[in-house]
Design a protein around this motif. Structure first.
Motif, PDB file in Angstrom:
ATOM      1  N   ASN A 141       0.895  -1.210  -0.057  1.00  0.00           N
ATOM      2  CA  ASN A 141      -0.053  -0.161  -0.009  1.00  0.00           C
ATOM      3  C   ASN A 141       0.564   1.211   0.054  1.00  0.00           C
ATOM      4  OD1 ASN A 141      -2.485  -0.919   0.270  1.00  0.00           O
ATOM      5  ND2 ASN A 141      -2.127  -1.355   2.116  1.00  0.00           N
ATOM      6  N   SER A 142       1.927   0.986  -0.680  1.00  0.00           N
ATOM      7  CA  SER A 142       2.964   2.159  -0.750  1.00  0.00           C
ATOM      8  C   SER A 142       3.526   2.989   0.416  1.00  0.00           C
ATOM      9  CB  SER A 142       2.446   3.777  -1.930  1.00  0.00           C
ATOM     10  OG  SER A 142       1.850   2.572  -2.829  1.00  0.00           O
ATOM     11  N   VAL A 143       3.693   2.360   1.696  1.00  0.00           N
ATOM     12  CA  VAL A 143       3.672   2.707   3.323  1.00  0.00           C
ATOM     13  C   VAL A 143       5.386   1.645   3.317  1.00  0.00           C
ATOM     14  CG1 VAL A 143       2.752   3.057   6.119  1.00  0.00           C
ATOM     15  CG2 VAL A 143       1.099   3.175   3.441  1.00  0.00           C
ATOM     16  N   PRO A 144       6.675   2.955   3.762  1.00  0.00           N
ATOM     17  CA  PRO A 144       7.097   2.134   4.092  1.00  0.00           C
ATOM     18  C   PRO A 144       7.300   1.335   5.565  1.00  0.00           C
ATOM     19  CG  PRO A 144       7.649   4.669   4.472  1.00  0.00           C
ATOM     20  CD  PRO A 144       5.673   4.157   4.193  1.00  0.00           C
ATOM     21  N   ILE A 145       6.390   0.333   5.071  1.00  0.00           N
ATOM     22  CA  ILE A 145       6.609  -0.373   6.963  1.00  0.00           C
ATOM     23  C   ILE A 145       6.562  -2.221   6.259  1.00  0.00           C
ATOM     24  CG2 ILE A 145       4.793  -1.728   8.590  1.00  0.00           C
ATOM     25  CD1 ILE A 145       3.709   0.963   8.610  1.00  0.00           C
ATOM     26  N   CYS A 146       5.893  -2.632   5.034  1.00  0.00           N
ATOM     27  CA  CYS A 146       5.680  -3.997   5.363  1.00  0.00           C
ATOM     28  C   CYS A 146       6.050  -4.354   3.424  1.00  0.00           C
ATOM     29  CB  CYS A 146       4.347  -4.743   5.477  1.00  0.00           C
ATOM     30  SG  CYS A 146       3.154  -4.346   6.488  1.00  0.00           S
ATOM     31  N   ILE A 147       7.644  -4.618   3.686  1.00  0.00           N
ATOM     32  CA  ILE A 147       7.998  -4.714   2.617  1.00  0.00           C
ATOM     33  C   ILE A 147       8.883  -6.367   2.194  1.00  0.00           C
ATOM     34  CG2 ILE A 147      10.011  -6.408   3.148  1.00  0.00           C
ATOM     35  CD1 ILE A 147      12.335  -4.170   2.162  1.00  0.00           C
ATOM     36  N   LYS A 148       8.147  -5.858   0.402  1.00  0.00           N
ATOM     37  CA  LYS A 148       8.536  -7.042  -0.496  1.00  0.00           C
ATOM     38  C   LYS A 148       9.515  -6.730  -1.233  1.00  0.00           C
ATOM     39  CE  LYS A 148       4.182  -6.095  -2.789  1.00  0.00           C
ATOM     40  NZ  LYS A 148       2.798  -6.279  -3.326  1.00  0.00           N
ATOM     41  N   SER A 149       9.638  -7.793  -2.226  1.00  0.00           N
ATOM     42  CA  SER A 149      10.114  -7.521  -3.083  1.00  0.00           C
ATOM     43  C   SER A 149      10.172  -7.685  -4.390  1.00  0.00           C
ATOM     44  CB  SER A 149      11.581  -8.736  -2.941  1.00  0.00           C
ATOM     45  OG  SER A 149      10.951 -10.039  -3.876  1.00  0.00           O
ATOM     46  N   ASN A 150      10.929  -6.334  -5.496  1.00  0.00           N
ATOM     47  CA  ASN A 150      10.480  -6.670  -6.618  1.00  0.00           C
ATOM     48  C   ASN A 150      11.323  -6.909  -8.027  1.00  0.00           C
ATOM     49  OD1 ASN A 150       8.777  -4.605  -6.894  1.00  0.00           O
ATOM     50  ND2 ASN A 150       9.819  -2.983  -6.990  1.00  0.00           N
ATOM     51  N   THR A 151      12.375  -7.287  -7.587  1.00  0.00           N
ATOM     52  CA  THR A 151      13.872  -8.105  -7.689  1.00  0.00           C
ATOM     53  C   THR A 151      14.549  -9.475  -6.959  1.00  0.00           C
ATOM     54  OG1 THR A 151      15.109  -6.622  -7.261  1.00  0.00           O
ATOM     55  CG2 THR A 151      14.368  -6.018  -8.842  1.00  0.00           C
ATOM     56  N   VAL A 152      15.172  -9.885  -8.636  1.00  0.00           N
ATOM     57  CA  VAL A 152      16.283 -11.426  -7.257  1.00  0.00           C
ATOM     58  C   VAL A 152      17.029 -10.795  -6.307  1.00  0.00           C
ATOM     59  CG1 VAL A 152      17.525 -12.783  -7.828  1.00  0.00           C
ATOM     60  CG2 VAL A 152      15.347 -12.604  -9.937  1.00  0.00           C
ATOM     61  N   LYS A 153      17.215  -9.672  -7.383  1.00  0.00           N
ATOM     62  CA  LYS A 153      18.778  -9.054  -6.122  1.00  0.00           C
ATOM     63  C   LYS A 153      17.487  -8.618  -4.529  1.00  0.00           C
ATOM     64  CE  LYS A 153      22.479  -6.617  -8.191  1.00  0.00           C
ATOM     65  NZ  LYS A 153      22.656  -5.714  -7.847  1.00  0.00           N
ATOM     66  N   GLY A 154      16.640  -7.858  -5.209  1.00  0.00           N
ATOM     67  CA  GLY A 154      15.251  -7.679  -3.601  1.00  0.00           C
ATOM     68  C   GLY A 154      15.230  -8.582  -2.557  1.00  0.00           C
ATOM     69  N   LYS A 155      14.565  -9.459  -3.461  1.00  0.00           N
ATOM     70  CA  LYS A 155      14.466 -11.039  -3.029  1.00  0.00           C
ATOM     71  C   LYS A 155      15.741 -11.904  -1.942  1.00  0.00           C
ATOM     72  CE  LYS A 155      12.326 -15.532  -3.856  1.00  0.00           C
ATOM     73  NZ  LYS A 155      11.599 -16.875  -4.755  1.00  0.00           N
ATOM     74  N   LYS A 156      16.979 -11.827  -2.294  1.00  0.00           N
ATOM     75  CA  LYS A 156      18.049 -12.467  -2.171  1.00  0.00           C
ATOM     76  C   LYS A 156      18.357 -11.313  -0.578  1.00  0.00           C
ATOM     77  CE  LYS A 156      21.525 -15.348  -1.487  1.00  0.00           C
ATOM     78  NZ  LYS A 156      21.479 -16.793  -1.422  1.00  0.00           N
ATOM     79  N   SER A 157      18.375  -9.545  -0.532  1.00  0.00           N
ATOM     80  CA  SER A 157      18.651  -9.507   0.430  1.00  0.00           C
ATOM     81  C   SER A 157      17.886  -9.049   1.669  1.00  0.00           C
ATOM     82  CB  SER A 157      18.272  -7.698   0.092  1.00  0.00           C
ATOM     83  OG  SER A 157      19.704  -7.690  -1.167  1.00  0.00           O
ATOM     84  N   ILE A 158      16.347  -9.541   1.247  1.00  0.00           N
ATOM     85  CA  ILE A 158      14.978  -9.593   2.537  1.00  0.00           C
ATOM     86  C   ILE A 158      15.509 -10.888   2.737  1.00  0.00           C
ATOM     87  CG2 ILE A 158      12.730 -10.164   2.696  1.00  0.00           C
ATOM     88  CD1 ILE A 158      12.116  -7.863  -0.005  1.00  0.00           C
ATOM     89  N   GLU A 159      15.845 -11.711   2.099  1.00  0.00           N
ATOM     90  CA  GLU A 159      16.161 -12.666   2.533  1.00  0.00           C
ATOM     91  C   GLU A 159      17.210 -13.050   3.800  1.00  0.00           C
ATOM     92  OE1 GLU A 159      18.688 -17.071   0.894  1.00  0.00           O
ATOM     93  OE2 GLU A 159      16.638 -15.920   0.080  1.00  0.00           O
ATOM     94  N   ILE A 160      18.337 -12.661   2.889  1.00  0.00           N
ATOM     95  CA  ILE A 160      19.421 -12.126   4.182  1.00  0.00           C
ATOM     96  C   ILE A 160      19.563 -11.656   4.923  1.00  0.00           C
ATOM     97  CG2 ILE A 160      22.413 -11.521   4.103  1.00  0.00           C
ATOM     98  CD1 ILE A 160      22.205 -12.845   1.092  1.00  0.00           C
ATOM     99  N   PHE A 161      19.064 -10.551   5.135  1.00  0.00           N
ATOM    100  CA  PHE A 161      18.943  -9.783   6.100  1.00  0.00           C
ATOM    101  C   PHE A 161      17.897  -9.314   6.852  1.00  0.00           C
ATOM    102  CE2 PHE A 161      21.659  -7.418   3.250  1.00  0.00           C
ATOM    103  CZ  PHE A 161      22.553  -7.748   3.444  1.00  0.00           C
ATOM    104  N   GLU A 162      17.283 -10.538   6.871  1.00  0.00           N
ATOM    105  CA  GLU A 162      15.518 -11.091   7.573  1.00  0.00           C
ATOM    106  C   GLU A 162      14.274  -9.712   7.658  1.00  0.00           C
ATOM    107  OE1 GLU A 162      15.984 -12.980  10.866  1.00  0.00           O
ATOM    108  OE2 GLU A 162      16.520 -14.286  10.198  1.00  0.00           O
ATOM    109  N   LEU A 163      14.586  -8.993   5.951  1.00  0.00           N
ATOM    110  CA  LEU A 163      13.715  -7.162   6.273  1.00  0.00           C
ATOM    111  C   LEU A 163      13.120  -7.304   6.344  1.00  0.00           C
ATOM    112  CD1 LEU A 163      15.722  -5.369   2.653  1.00  0.00           C
ATOM    113  CD2 LEU A 163      16.660  -5.742   6.087  1.00  0.00           C
TER     114      LEU A 163
END
Length: 203
Positions: A141-163
């Motif tokens: 909902n464009s609110v900087p709280i709950c994050i999702k990935s748009n790319t493979v890099k984004g997905k990997k970063s979310i996974e590694i850093f548990e964003l």
């Protein structure tokens, strides 16, 4: 998740000349202590604290709150990794103890295609000095709280850093609430809803 494009530390020609005299092949060059080395390290710290606004380059949380701030080598400097990038201006940033810990990035090799020329290397995660985080992450909902990935890099970063962990989601919700309260700006219904959603994720 900071956008630090163009904000890396810059070494003078004199500093670069000095750093070239240091043997980095053992992977322990960063730990060496000389007057000049200590002065360079202090310069790096002051610069990064300023441009990162005292926040972790990976998760965006306040440094020295959830754990001590640490100078992070994006391409790991260990002897079996990339010691030649130990003092590269684009390889140094501040990360929190959480993101830089052994259970997160630690010594994970995030260089997926290496080049002698650092900017030509390819990285598996969102690189704070090369990548615009807005192109790799998306907010519910464009609110900087709950994050999702748009790319493979984004997905990997979310996974590694548990964003997307409850801890970091709660921290972003509290930050948003605090910022609006300080500026006396009312939260929108969307923002209130996302804060409630974030807090409901907590155990």
């Amino acid at each position: 998740m900071l956008n630090l494009i163009g904000k890396n530390v810059k070494f003078s020609n004199k500093e670069k000349s000095y750093l070239k005299t240091i043997d980095v092949t053992d992977g322990k060059a960063w730990e060496k202590s000389t007057n000049e080395m200590n002065r360079i390290k202090e310069k790096v710290k002051i610069h990064l604290y300023s441009v990162q606004n005292h926040r972790c380059a990976y998760c965006g949380t306040r440094l020295n709150v959830g754990g001590r701030a640490e100078i992070e080598h994006i391409a790991p400097k260990g002897v079996s990794y990339h010691p030649e990038f130990t003092f590269h201006e684009l390889n140094l940033l501040f990360a929190c103890e959480h993101c830089n810990g052994s259970s997160k990035k630690g010594q994970i090799d995030i260089v997926i295609k290496k080049s002698k020329y650092y900017p030509k290397c390819q990285f598996s995660i969102v690189h704070p000095f090369f990548d615009d985080p807005d192109l790799h992450y998306e907010w519910v909902n464009s609110v900087p709280i709950c994050i999702k990935s748009n790319t493979v890099k984004g997905k990997k970063s979310i996974e590694i850093f548990e964003l997307d962990s409850p801890y970091l989601t709660e921290d972003r919700a509290k930050t948003l609430f605090s910022e609006h309260r300080k500026m006396r700006i009312p939260l929108s219904p969307q923002q209130e809803s996302e804060i409630d959603n974030a807090l409901s994720l907590l155990p």
